[in-house]
Design a protein around this motif. Sequence first.
Motif, PDB file in Angstrom:
ATOM      1  N   LEU A   3       0.860  -1.175   0.000  1.00 32.13           N
ATOM      2  CA  LEU A   3       0.000   0.000   0.000  1.00 32.13           C
ATOM      3  C   LEU A   3       0.896   1.225   0.000  1.00 32.13           C
ATOM      4  O   LEU A   3       1.758   1.365   0.864  1.00 32.13           O
ATOM      5  N   VAL A   4       0.687   2.092  -0.946  1.00 32.82           N
ATOM      6  CA  VAL A   4       1.537   3.274  -1.073  1.00 32.82           C
ATOM      7  C   VAL A   4       0.672   4.526  -0.977  1.00 32.82           C
ATOM      8  O   VAL A   4      -0.201   4.752  -1.819  1.00 32.82           O
ATOM      9  N   GLU A   5       0.934   5.305   0.067  1.00 30.49           N
ATOM     10  CA  GLU A   5       0.200   6.556   0.242  1.00 30.49           C
ATOM     11  C   GLU A   5       0.940   7.701  -0.439  1.00 30.49           C
ATOM     12  O   GLU A   5       2.172   7.701  -0.516  1.00 30.49           O
ATOM     13  N   SER A   6       0.178   8.669  -0.881  1.00 26.78           N
ATOM     14  CA  SER A   6       0.756   9.893  -1.429  1.00 26.78           C
ATOM     15  C   SER A   6      -0.230  11.029  -1.242  1.00 26.78           C
ATOM     16  O   SER A   6      -1.405  10.800  -0.930  1.00 26.78           O
ATOM     17  N   GLY A   7       0.262  12.245  -1.419  1.00 25.84           N
ATOM     18  CA  GLY A   7      -0.617  13.405  -1.360  1.00 25.84           C
ATOM     19  C   GLY A   7      -0.510  14.232  -0.105  1.00 25.84           C
ATOM     20  O   GLY A   7      -1.159  15.273   0.009  1.00 25.84           O
ATOM     21  N   GLY A   8       0.265  13.769   0.865  1.00 24.83           N
ATOM     22  CA  GLY A   8       0.431  14.556   2.076  1.00 24.83           C
ATOM     23  C   GLY A   8       1.224  15.824   1.809  1.00 24.83           C
ATOM     24  O   GLY A   8       1.785  16.012   0.726  1.00 24.83           O
ATOM     25  N   GLN A  12      -2.417  25.484   4.739  1.00 24.44           N
ATOM     26  CA  GLN A  12      -2.936  26.416   5.732  1.00 24.44           C
ATOM     27  C   GLN A  12      -4.315  25.973   6.191  1.00 24.44           C
ATOM     28  O   GLN A  12      -5.011  25.217   5.502  1.00 24.44           O
ATOM     29  N   THR A  13      -4.696  26.470   7.346  1.00 31.05           N
ATOM     30  CA  THR A  13      -6.029  26.184   7.864  1.00 31.05           C
ATOM     31  C   THR A  13      -7.084  26.550   6.822  1.00 31.05           C
ATOM     32  O   THR A  13      -7.022  27.618   6.210  1.00 31.05           O
ATOM     33  N   GLY A  14      -8.022  25.618   6.629  1.00 28.07           N
ATOM     34  CA  GLY A  14      -9.059  25.827   5.637  1.00 28.07           C
ATOM     35  C   GLY A  14      -8.733  25.252   4.275  1.00 28.07           C
ATOM     36  O   GLY A  14      -9.601  25.205   3.392  1.00 28.07           O
ATOM     37  N   GLY A  15      -7.513  24.814   4.109  1.00 25.54           N
ATOM     38  CA  GLY A  15      -7.090  24.260   2.836  1.00 25.54           C
ATOM     39  C   GLY A  15      -7.552  22.831   2.626  1.00 25.54           C
ATOM     40  O   GLY A  15      -8.235  22.244   3.473  1.00 25.54           O
ATOM     41  N   SER A  16      -7.156  22.274   1.486  1.00 25.60           N
ATOM     42  CA  SER A  16      -7.575  20.920   1.116  1.00 25.60           C
ATOM     43  C   SER A  16      -6.380  20.092   0.642  1.00 25.60           C
ATOM     44  O   SER A  16      -5.406  20.636   0.125  1.00 25.60           O
ATOM     45  N   LEU A  17      -6.509  18.805   0.833  1.00 23.56           N
ATOM     46  CA  LEU A  17      -5.545  17.844   0.315  1.00 23.56           C
ATOM     47  C   LEU A  17      -6.300  16.595  -0.104  1.00 23.56           C
ATOM     48  O   LEU A  17      -7.370  16.297   0.443  1.00 23.56           O
ATOM     49  N   MET A  82      -9.737  15.655   1.728  1.00 22.74           N
ATOM     50  CA  MET A  82      -9.764  16.362   3.001  1.00 22.74           C
ATOM     51  C   MET A  82      -9.947  17.854   2.748  1.00 22.74           C
ATOM     52  O   MET A  82      -9.078  18.486   2.135  1.00 22.74           O
ATOM     53  N   ASN A  83     -11.069  18.385   3.181  1.00 24.91           N
ATOM     54  CA  ASN A  83     -11.381  19.797   3.008  1.00 24.91           C
ATOM     55  C   ASN A  83     -11.467  20.493   4.364  1.00 24.91           C
ATOM     56  O   ASN A  83     -11.573  19.845   5.402  1.00 24.91           O
ATOM     57  N   SER A  84     -11.434  21.797   4.336  1.00 25.88           N
ATOM     58  CA  SER A  84     -11.565  22.611   5.552  1.00 25.88           C
ATOM     59  C   SER A  84     -10.638  22.104   6.650  1.00 25.88           C
ATOM     60  O   SER A  84     -11.042  21.909   7.796  1.00 25.88           O
ATOM     61  N   LEU A  85      -9.412  21.889   6.273  1.00 26.23           N
ATOM     62  CA  LEU A  85      -8.454  21.307   7.217  1.00 26.23           C
ATOM     63  C   LEU A  85      -8.182  22.240   8.392  1.00 26.23           C
ATOM     64  O   LEU A  85      -8.174  23.474   8.250  1.00 26.23           O
ATOM     65  N   LYS A  86      -7.973  21.606   9.542  1.00 27.53           N
ATOM     66  CA  LYS A  86      -7.722  22.313  10.791  1.00 27.53           C
ATOM     67  C   LYS A  86      -6.362  21.899  11.342  1.00 27.53           C
ATOM     68  O   LYS A  86      -5.870  20.801  11.026  1.00 27.53           O
ATOM     69  N   PRO A  87      -5.771  22.721  12.188  1.00 29.75           N
ATOM     70  CA  PRO A  87      -4.485  22.323  12.779  1.00 29.75           C
ATOM     71  C   PRO A  87      -4.555  20.984  13.502  1.00 29.75           C
ATOM     72  O   PRO A  87      -3.570  20.229  13.504  1.00 29.75           O
TER      73      PRO A  87
END
Length: 120
Positions: A3-8, A12-17, A82-87
Amino acid sequence: VQLVESGGGSVQTGGSLILTCAASDQSSKTTCISWFRQIPGKERERVSTINRGHGVPYIADSVKGRFTLSRDDAKNTVYLQMNSLKPEDTAVYYCAADPSALGCFTSPRHWGQGTQVTVS
């Protein structure tokens, strides 16, 4: 199975990944796939789970309404939007797979190497 993860990364707060988990095969080993996250000093948390071919993805209350999970079985790939990211979402995110739902929820047999998500 691999299993290979990517995209991390750092946002900033409120951003998306979008985190991607690519599985090396489509065997029963990857019937169920979960995303977990690990924050230093805290217990590992299951963020989301999805089964191949059926079912509504499970989304933890802590991220419900902000994270969505989808699966492309033709590509053996799972996506965590992942949207509206928080600390407090800052963690190492792991993709994990298991033939059974129970294993997938608690102690998956197969794990990726993890990808760091940092929200500031």
